[in-house]
Design a protein around this motif. Structure first.
Motif, PDB file in Angstrom:
ATOM      1  N   GLY A 143       0.818  -1.202   0.000  1.00 26.00           N
ATOM      2  CA  GLY A 143       0.000   0.000   0.000  1.00 26.00           C
ATOM      3  C   GLY A 143       0.856   1.259   0.000  1.00 26.00           C
ATOM      4  N   ILE A 144       1.969   1.219   0.739  1.00 19.46           N
ATOM      5  CA  ILE A 144       2.894   2.353   0.738  1.00 19.46           C
ATOM      6  C   ILE A 144       3.502   2.535  -0.653  1.00 19.46           C
ATOM      7  CG2 ILE A 144       5.088   3.183   1.670  1.00 19.46           C
ATOM      8  CD1 ILE A 144       4.315   1.896   4.326  1.00 19.46           C
ATOM      9  N   VAL A 145       3.813   1.411  -1.323  1.00 19.64           N
ATOM     10  CA  VAL A 145       4.274   1.486  -2.713  1.00 19.64           C
ATOM     11  C   VAL A 145       3.207   2.161  -3.572  1.00 19.64           C
ATOM     12  CG1 VAL A 145       4.873   0.128  -4.754  1.00 19.64           C
ATOM     13  CG2 VAL A 145       5.764  -0.528  -2.520  1.00 19.64           C
ATOM     14  N   GLY A 146       1.936   1.816  -3.327  1.00 16.69           N
ATOM     15  CA  GLY A 146       0.849   2.425  -4.089  1.00 16.69           C
ATOM     16  C   GLY A 146       0.744   3.922  -3.871  1.00 16.69           C
ATOM     17  N   VAL A 147       0.998   4.370  -2.644  1.00 16.32           N
ATOM     18  CA  VAL A 147       0.988   5.815  -2.374  1.00 16.32           C
ATOM     19  C   VAL A 147       2.093   6.506  -3.160  1.00 16.32           C
ATOM     20  CG1 VAL A 147       1.315   7.573  -0.593  1.00 16.32           C
ATOM     21  CG2 VAL A 147      -0.055   5.548  -0.099  1.00 16.32           C
ATOM     22  N   ALA A 148       3.275   5.884  -3.212  1.00 20.83           N
ATOM     23  CA  ALA A 148       4.375   6.452  -3.998  1.00 20.83           C
ATOM     24  C   ALA A 148       3.984   6.535  -5.471  1.00 20.83           C
ATOM     25  CB  ALA A 148       5.638   5.604  -3.820  1.00 20.83           C
ATOM     26  N   PHE A 149       3.303   5.509  -5.975  1.00 20.02           N
ATOM     27  CA  PHE A 149       2.802   5.528  -7.348  1.00 20.02           C
ATOM     28  C   PHE A 149       1.841   6.696  -7.545  1.00 20.02           C
ATOM     29  CE2 PHE A 149       4.642   1.498  -8.149  1.00 20.02           C
ATOM     30  CZ  PHE A 149       4.542   1.246  -9.513  1.00 20.02           C
ATOM     31  N   GLY A 150       0.887   6.816  -6.628  1.00 23.96           N
ATOM     32  CA  GLY A 150      -0.116   7.873  -6.766  1.00 23.96           C
ATOM     33  C   GLY A 150       0.505   9.255  -6.760  1.00 23.96           C
ATOM     34  N   LEU A 151       1.461   9.484  -5.852  1.00 18.37           N
ATOM     35  CA  LEU A 151       2.122  10.791  -5.792  1.00 18.37           C
ATOM     36  C   LEU A 151       2.947  11.049  -7.045  1.00 18.37           C
ATOM     37  CD1 LEU A 151       3.274  10.820  -2.055  1.00 18.37           C
ATOM     38  CD2 LEU A 151       1.563  12.315  -3.098  1.00 18.37           C
ATOM     39  N   GLY A 152       3.618  10.010  -7.544  1.00 17.71           N
ATOM     40  CA  GLY A 152       4.404  10.169  -8.759  1.00 17.71           C
ATOM     41  C   GLY A 152       3.539  10.528  -9.953  1.00 17.71           C
ATOM     42  N   PHE A 153       2.405   9.836 -10.087  1.00 17.98           N
ATOM     43  CA  PHE A 153       1.503  10.109 -11.202  1.00 17.98           C
ATOM     44  C   PHE A 153       0.741  11.418 -10.999  1.00 17.98           C
ATOM     45  CE2 PHE A 153       2.402   5.787 -12.313  1.00 17.98           C
ATOM     46  CZ  PHE A 153       2.158   5.706 -13.673  1.00 17.98           C
ATOM     47  N   LEU A 154       0.709  11.918  -9.785  1.00 15.63           N
ATOM     48  CA  LEU A 154       0.051  13.200  -9.519  1.00 15.63           C
ATOM     49  C   LEU A 154       0.957  14.365  -9.885  1.00 15.63           C
ATOM     50  CD1 LEU A 154      -2.334  14.783  -8.246  1.00 15.63           C
ATOM     51  CD2 LEU A 154      -1.199  14.502  -6.032  1.00 15.63           C
ATOM     52  N   PHE A 155       2.225  14.318  -9.456  1.00 15.68           N
ATOM     53  CA  PHE A 155       3.114  15.458  -9.631  1.00 15.68           C
ATOM     54  C   PHE A 155       3.939  15.401 -10.919  1.00 15.68           C
ATOM     55  CE2 PHE A 155       2.516  15.436  -4.969  1.00 15.68           C
ATOM     56  CZ  PHE A 155       2.069  16.734  -4.812  1.00 15.68           C
ATOM     57  N   GLY A 156       4.264  14.201 -11.406  1.00 16.80           N
ATOM     58  CA  GLY A 156       5.080  14.092 -12.604  1.00 16.80           C
ATOM     59  C   GLY A 156       4.476  14.778 -13.822  1.00 16.80           C
ATOM     60  N   PRO A 157       3.232  14.430 -14.212  1.00 14.73           N
ATOM     61  CA  PRO A 157       2.628  15.107 -15.370  1.00 14.73           C
ATOM     62  C   PRO A 157       2.486  16.615 -15.169  1.00 14.73           C
ATOM     63  CG  PRO A 157       1.436  13.094 -14.866  1.00 14.73           C
ATOM     64  CD  PRO A 157       2.402  13.308 -13.736  1.00 14.73           C
ATOM     65  N   ALA A 158       2.230  17.050 -13.925  1.00 13.13           N
ATOM     66  CA  ALA A 158       2.128  18.489 -13.665  1.00 13.13           C
ATOM     67  C   ALA A 158       3.460  19.174 -13.928  1.00 13.13           C
ATOM     68  CB  ALA A 158       1.673  18.725 -12.227  1.00 13.13           C
ATOM     69  N   VAL A 159       4.552  18.580 -13.458  1.00 12.18           N
ATOM     70  CA  VAL A 159       5.882  19.147 -13.702  1.00 12.18           C
ATOM     71  C   VAL A 159       6.176  19.186 -15.195  1.00 12.18           C
ATOM     72  CG1 VAL A 159       8.362  18.787 -13.356  1.00 12.18           C
ATOM     73  CG2 VAL A 159       6.780  18.471 -11.448  1.00 12.18           C
TER      74      VAL A 159
END
Length: 453
Positions: A154-170
């Motif tokens: 689940g912690i891995v999933g949170v890292a995924f979610g944050l990456g997919f949240l901020f990466g495209p924005a950047v």
């Protein structure tokens, strides 16, 4: 776990930066090279496929992004089990250092991709070294008990979610700054300072175009940021990441794996293999929904790219909330299998609703159901694959797991787009929802994992 979390998050920041840029990348290289060379051959094939599908409009940009994404995913499909198997033999840390270094090299090549061919090489190189996630997931399995495996995933999933949240924005923000325009301006200024008169202006422009062809491009700043994230990750792993694989558990798994499908078929018949196939079918359906979502939103609600950004931010927040809070509490109480079954039903309901909605609130309700279901599924499936597998083969089996997901993400968007053009949004989404019932039936037949081994 904190070190592994940051390793995955930083890696995904660099990986997802390119996501919103595919249509603009096509426009740039098409203006630069036209219908010639590798790009011309690719666009010709896309045109023929689109004509066969009976599509119109922006099919080039859509299928171009799908093909480029598929190239990367196919290389992931081939190499993830290789890196996972190698990490079972020489350790997670050493393999992570190799794969992150290769990923950084691919971003460096992207930075200098003044031609489409160099850009393709950069994508292929990045896909070949994209073993970071499977190895990092295996590291989570190393440092968590069987009872807490789903919490770790689940912690891995949170890292995924944050990456997919901020990466495209950047990536979207960085695309506003064109380093190649600055390079051209500097070249022109240097020519003026050297006293080049108007009679030589045309020659100067030609020289500038040639330099740009082999050097920086309008997307070099996103590439530079992705390279920076990879270098930070490399230093972080070198300084902070301690080997998680117990030397006593290092297996005799061969470093060379014939193919991901071959590696999967070589596994003993049982729940680990069935769960991997379950993950493949689900990822095939869900990736098709994700990729066709912009067309659905544009067709029914007139969404612009900025509106689509809101949708993906919403999905990222739902994933973070689900995997960071709900899954960690639900799995100890109900078990991985029950949470997985609920997640598959939620995805089925959400995709069905999205395919039939006529209002924006109803669309977001469907997105919430599908996002929450996906948040239930991903950590529990990876936890079950790990729990069903012996300790000395965690890297190999989880590498196969990631590899099959990559194959599904390569095939799902292309199949979904074909169905979308052929039968329309409603039929496509209802078909995708129907496909998700197959892994639901497979999940019902899975045994409860043994956690006291």
């Amino acid at each position: 776990m904190g070190v592994i979390f940051l390793t995955i998050f930083i890696d995904l920041l660099g990986f997802t930066i390119i996501f919103p840029l595919f249509p603009a990348i096509l426009d740039h290289y098409f203006a630069l090279e036209g219908n010639h060379g590798v790009l011309g051959a690719l666009l010709g094939a896309i045109d023929r496929f689109a004509a066969f599908a009976g599509s119109a409009g922006n099919y080039r940009a859509v299928l171009f992004g799908g093909v480029l994404g598929s190239l990367y995913a196919l290389l992931q499909f081939v190499f993830s089990p290789v890196w996972g198997s190698l990490s079972d033999r020489i350790g997670r840390r050493r393999v992570l250092l190799i794969t992150v270094s290769g990923t950084a090299l691919s971003y460096l090549l992207w930075f200098f991709s003044g031609s489409f061919l160099l850009f393709i090489f950069a994508r292929l190189l990045g896909g070949g070294f994209a073993g970071n996630l499977s190895v990092a997931t295996a590291a989570v399995a190393d440092v968590t008990t069987r009872e807490n495996r789903a919490k770790g995933m689940g912690i891995v999933g949170v890292a995924f979610g944050l990456g997919f949240l901020f990466g495209p924005a950047v990536g979207s923000i960085a695309a506003f700054y064109d380093l190649s325009a600055g390079a051209a301006a500097n070249l022109a200024s240097a020519a003026d300072a050297a006293g080049i008169v108007s009679g030589a202006a045309e020659g100067t422009a030609t020289v500038g175009a040639g330099l740009l062809h082999f050097a920086v491009n309008p997307f070099s700043l996103p590439a530079l940021l992705a390279l920076g994230f990879s270098l930070i990750n490399l230093v972080w792993i070198a300084l902070k990441f301690r080997e998680t694989l117990n030397p006593a558990k290092r297996g005799e798994v061969p470093a060379r794996v014939r193919s991901p499908i071959g590696a999967l078929m070589e596994l003993e018949r049982g729940p680990a293999r069935r769960t991997n196939w379950l993950h493949f079918v689900f990822s095939l359906a869900f990736s098709g929904m994700e990729f066709s979502l912009p067309f659905l939103a544009t067709e029914r609600f007139g969404y612009a790219p900025t509106d689509m950004f809101k949708i993906f931010v919403f999905l990222g927040l739902v994933l973070i909330f689900t995997q960071g809070l709900i899954v960690r509490r639900a799995v100890p109480k109900f078990g991985e299998k029950a949470v997985l079954i609920c997640g598959l039903l939620a995805v089925c309901a959400g995709i069905t609703l999205m395919g039939t909605v006529t209002t924006v609130p109803a669309l977001y309700l469907g997105l919430a159901l599908a996002g929450m279901g996906s948040g239930f599924i991903n950590p529990t499936v990876s936890a079950l694959v790990s729990l069903y597998s012996p300790a000395e083969k965690q890297g190999l089996v989880l590498g196969v797991y990631r590899s099959l997901g990559s194959l599904a993400r390569a095939l799902g968007p292309l199949v979904a787009c074909f169905c979308y053009w052929w039968q329309g949004a409603t039929a496509t989404y209802l078909l995708v929802a129907l496909v998700t019932l197959a892994p639901w039936l497979m999940a019902i037949a899975l045994p409860r994992p043994i956690k006291n081994a």
